[in-house]
Design a protein around this motif. Structure first.
Motif, PDB file in Angstrom:
ATOM      1  N   HIS A  91       0.856  -1.181   0.000  1.00 60.67           N
ATOM      2  CA  HIS A  91       0.000   0.000   0.000  1.00 60.67           C
ATOM      3  C   HIS A  91       0.894   1.233   0.000  1.00 60.67           C
ATOM      4  O   HIS A  91       2.100   1.152   0.269  1.00 60.67           O
ATOM      5  CB  HIS A  91      -0.905   0.013   1.241  1.00 60.67           C
ATOM      6  CG  HIS A  91      -1.870  -1.137   1.274  1.00 60.67           C
ATOM      7  ND1 HIS A  91      -2.998  -1.176   0.493  1.00 60.67           N
ATOM      8  CD2 HIS A  91      -1.857  -2.292   1.977  1.00 60.67           C
ATOM      9  CE1 HIS A  91      -3.651  -2.305   0.720  1.00 60.67           C
ATOM     10  NE2 HIS A  91      -2.975  -2.995   1.624  1.00 60.67           N
ATOM     11  N   TRP A  92       0.288   2.365  -0.230  1.00 54.61           N
ATOM     12  CA  TRP A  92       1.054   3.601  -0.266  1.00 54.61           C
ATOM     13  C   TRP A  92       1.777   3.849   1.043  1.00 54.61           C
ATOM     14  O   TRP A  92       2.883   4.387   1.056  1.00 54.61           O
ATOM     15  CB  TRP A  92       0.159   4.786  -0.623  1.00 54.61           C
ATOM     16  CG  TRP A  92      -0.808   5.151   0.469  1.00 54.61           C
ATOM     17  CD1 TRP A  92      -2.083   4.701   0.613  1.00 54.61           C
ATOM     18  CD2 TRP A  92      -0.545   6.011   1.583  1.00 54.61           C
ATOM     19  NE1 TRP A  92      -2.643   5.221   1.753  1.00 54.61           N
ATOM     20  CE2 TRP A  92      -1.723   6.039   2.376  1.00 54.61           C
ATOM     21  CE3 TRP A  92       0.553   6.755   1.997  1.00 54.61           C
ATOM     22  CZ2 TRP A  92      -1.820   6.786   3.537  1.00 54.61           C
ATOM     23  CZ3 TRP A  92       0.454   7.493   3.168  1.00 54.61           C
ATOM     24  CH2 TRP A  92      -0.722   7.506   3.918  1.00 54.61           C
ATOM     25  N   ARG A  93       1.206   3.433   2.162  1.00 52.83           N
ATOM     26  CA  ARG A  93       1.849   3.698   3.459  1.00 52.83           C
ATOM     27  C   ARG A  93       3.129   2.888   3.635  1.00 52.83           C
ATOM     28  O   ARG A  93       4.059   3.327   4.309  1.00 52.83           O
ATOM     29  CB  ARG A  93       0.874   3.495   4.608  1.00 52.83           C
ATOM     30  CG  ARG A  93       0.346   2.126   4.777  1.00 52.83           C
ATOM     31  CD  ARG A  93      -0.731   2.092   5.882  1.00 52.83           C
ATOM     32  NE  ARG A  93      -1.161   0.737   6.104  1.00 52.83           N
ATOM     33  CZ  ARG A  93      -2.040   0.097   5.337  1.00 52.83           C
ATOM     34  NH1 ARG A  93      -2.593   0.705   4.316  1.00 52.83           N
ATOM     35  NH2 ARG A  93      -2.360  -1.144   5.599  1.00 52.83           N
ATOM     36  N   ALA A  96       5.588   4.973   1.720  1.00 54.86           N
ATOM     37  CA  ALA A  96       5.895   6.192   2.471  1.00 54.86           C
ATOM     38  C   ALA A  96       6.849   5.895   3.627  1.00 54.86           C
ATOM     39  O   ALA A  96       7.801   6.639   3.864  1.00 54.86           O
ATOM     40  CB  ALA A  96       4.605   6.834   2.985  1.00 54.86           C
TER      41      ALA A  96
END
Length: 112
Positions: A91-93, A96
């Protein structure tokens, strides 16, 4: 380069040692069996991580640089393992968080 290659290899073994039993059929194993197998795998990891840190230190890396490089490698290896072996999606997290670790690596290596 030897430091990075040894850290990569050691992290492959450590990721397997810590998380192999969470995959298919692994939860069926008794806890003591899982612990003993994980210790055996982690022994190989230590045989790679200790020389990696010594070689890196002799080559001029600080302990902080060695640790943050190890963490960045560990997250990369774990991300691959998480997707390929445990079947989780990225996922994007995740990306990040990885970006934050890479920024930490940059902070410790800039000006060295």
């Amino acid at each position: 380069m030897a430091t990075i290659l040894l850290l990569i290899a050691s992290n492959v073994f450590m990721t397997i040692a810590w998380y192999w039993h969470l995959g298919k059929g692994g939860l069926e194993n008794p806890m003591l069996t899982v612990i003993l197998i994980s210790w055996a795998i982690a022994g190989v990891e230590y045989c790679l991580a200790v020389p990696a840190n010594r070689i890196g230190f002799i080559a001029g890396w600080t302990p902080g640089q060695l640790k943050i490089a190890q963490e960045a490698i560990a997250l990369t290896i774990f991300g691959i393992f998480m997707v390929a072996f445990l079947g989780e999606a990225l996922h994007w997290r995740h990306l990040a968080a990885f970006g934050c670790i890479i920024a930490a690596v940059a902070f410790l290596f800039v000006g060295k």
